[in-house]
Write an enzyme that holds these catalytic residues in place. Structure first.
Site, mmCIF file in Angstrom:
data_model
loop_
_atom_site.group_PDB
_atom_site.id
_atom_site.type_symbol
_atom_site.label_atom_id
_atom_site.label_comp_id
_atom_site.label_asym_id
_atom_site.label_seq_id
_atom_site.Cartn_x
_atom_site.Cartn_y
_atom_site.Cartn_z
ATOM 1 N N LEU A 1 0.853 -1.169 0.000
ATOM 2 C CA LEU A 1 0.000 0.000 0.000
ATOM 3 C C LEU A 1 0.896 1.227 0.000
ATOM 4 O O LEU A 1 2.006 1.193 0.547
ATOM 5 C CB LEU A 1 -0.900 0.032 1.246
ATOM 6 C CG LEU A 1 -1.939 -1.084 1.392
ATOM 7 C CD1 LEU A 1 -2.643 -0.957 2.743
ATOM 8 C CD2 LEU A 1 -2.956 -1.045 0.265
ATOM 9 N N ASP A 2 0.437 2.299 -0.590
ATOM 10 C CA ASP A 2 1.205 3.536 -0.562
ATOM 11 C C ASP A 2 1.421 3.983 0.882
ATOM 12 O O ASP A 2 0.651 3.632 1.782
ATOM 13 C CB ASP A 2 0.468 4.648 -1.317
ATOM 14 C CG ASP A 2 0.353 4.363 -2.801
ATOM 15 O OD1 ASP A 2 1.186 3.598 -3.321
ATOM 16 O OD2 ASP A 2 -0.567 4.913 -3.440
ATOM 17 N N LYS A 3 2.428 4.781 1.085
ATOM 18 C CA LYS A 3 2.753 5.261 2.423
ATOM 19 C C LYS A 3 1.542 5.902 3.100
ATOM 20 O O LYS A 3 1.269 5.655 4.275
ATOM 21 C CB LYS A 3 3.902 6.272 2.344
ATOM 22 C CG LYS A 3 4.296 6.875 3.687
ATOM 23 C CD LYS A 3 5.436 7.871 3.526
ATOM 24 C CE LYS A 3 5.809 8.498 4.869
ATOM 25 N NZ LYS A 3 6.910 9.481 4.720
#
Length: 431
Positions: free
Chosen positions: A230-232
């Protein structure tokens, strides 16, 4: 199209954190009051399948696979296929990332010539010789980072990732990542991980080196492997494999797009129509290399990769200034939801990279909400420092039992708080 309320098989009574939980019981209640449809399907479920019957680690071969040889002629193939894809289809129980490592180390030849490029195309009649390499770890240190573990057994764990946590170490983020926390949780000294290459599948990552754990994992060899990311700034559910068998099995499900993933987001504006399917390829934005872009018609020219997302507006909030939107992914491209939302003209609230800036959000909301709410909305939107995106549902076939398991988790407080305020400022349910 299924709405989020029609997804079965969830039970909050089955969800427990083996570390410090991120959410109190009061925050879960707040979540239910914000998302009544989600509340109904979670509470009406019968719980998770019985994973207590899962086979023990000893019943699944835990072999290193180093030195395993493949000597075979490509047969029954029309057209061309990537070398790493073809080898992965012929060698079972070995992760694709490890196959790619073997290629890069010069352990693969095609028609007697060493090939070290994983994206090399092979065709019918090619003679392929491959030796599987030793697992090559890139060391990351164990760190005592609290993890919200939704589920764990001997083969995998499901983690609720908080916003702002990076999944794996990388330049600029060498510590404080999910991988660092998993190392400490599993009582392992180090783990191998792999940053995604430009020519590798975005969804699959390498697993770690064969090791022996002295923790509660019954001294089984474990190799925690990040199967997807998942993106940050995105919060929510991730599955992590503990052995190569589980890693390869889960990676194949991602490759075949059989993993069930449901996200919720807040958009700046309201998608029109209220539900639909976006089938627009995604590639690197030619004007901004840190950003992806939906590029219509570019698939045949090789500038982008196929990407498809289904969306549905759950509620229109703040008199049309925002919407609570459900997303279901058919593919798993980098920044897929963010790029598709931008293409539709409704970037995610808080997504500064893709146009969901604070100024855009405020200009939409201030025209729609009452004066009494404007000050509080201004404060909350100004504090929002990430895209309002949360991975709320994750379902897959358990690599050990073959049973379909599904998990859910409420969004964190920053997202729940702003949804509550926008809801009070005016909402319209979408049936």
């Amino acid at each position: 199209m299924l709405s989020i309320s029609q997804v079965p098989s969830f039970s909050l009574t089955s969800v427990k954190s083996l570390r410090s939980p991120s959410y109190s019981s009061s925050s879960v209640s707040v979540f239910f009051s914000f998302f009544p449809r989600v509340s109904r399907f979670v509470r009406a479920s019968s719980g998770f399948p019985n994973l207590a019957e899962c086979r023990t680690p000893e019943s699944i071969p835990r072999v290193n696979n180093a030195g395993l040889k493949l000597e075979e002629t490509v047969d029954g193939l029309k057209g061309k296929i990537r070398l790493d894809s073809w080898i992965s289809s012929r060698v079972h129980g070995v992760s694709r990332a490890r196959v790619q490592s073997s290629i890069r180390l010069g352990l693969v030849s095609v028609n007697g010539r060493v090939v070290d490029k994983v994206s090399h195309n092979v065709k019918a009649g090619d003679e392929v010789n491959c030796t599987i390499s030793e697992l090559q770890p890139l060391k990351a240190e164990a760190e005592d980072i609290p993890l919200d573990i939704v589920y764990e057994d001997k083969h995998l764990l499901v983690v609720n990732k908080p916003p702002h946590m990076v999944v794996h170490p990388a330049p600029g983020n060498p510590t404080g990542t999910l991988v660092n926390g998993i190392l400490h949780h599993c009582s392992l000294p180090c783990v191998a991980y792999s940053n995604p290459e430009d020519d590798s599948d975005e969804e699959t990552f390498s697993d770690g080196e064969e090791m022996t754990s002295s923790s509660s994992l019954a001294a089984a060899s474990v190799r925690p492997g990040i199967v997807h990311r998942l993106d940050k700034g995105t919060s929510g559910l991730l599955v992590v494999a503990k052995d190569e068998h589980s890693h390869a099995h889960l990676a194949e499900q991602f490759k075949l797009h059989t993993i069930e993933r449901v996200y919720i987001s807040l958009t700046s504006g309201v998608p029109s129509p209220s539900q639909g399917r976006i089938d627009i390829p995604i590639g690197r934005d030619p004007n901004n290399r840190i950003r992806m872009a939906a590029i219509p018609g570019s698939l045949s020219r090789g500038k982008a990769r196929h990407a498809a997302s289904r969306y549905k507006v759950i509620e229109t909030l703040a008199g049309g200034g925002s919407a609570l939107v459900e997303w279901r992914l058919e593919t798993g491209r980098t920044h897929q939801i963010r790029a598709h939302a931008k293409y539709m003209g409704v970037p995610l609230l808080g997504d500064e990279v893709y146009g969901g800036t604070k100024s855009v959000a405020l200009s939409l909301l201030q025209k729609k909400v009452s004066r009494s709410d404007q000050e509080q909305i201004l404060e909350l939107v100004s504090r929002m420092d990430r895209p309002c995106l949360h991975a709320i549902v994750l379902g897959f076939e358990h690599p050990c039992t073959g049973e379909v398991v599904k998990f859910s988790c409420p969004p964190p407080s920053d997202l729940a708080e702003i949804v509550g305020l926008l809801r009070r400022s005016g909402r319209e349910k979408v049936e």
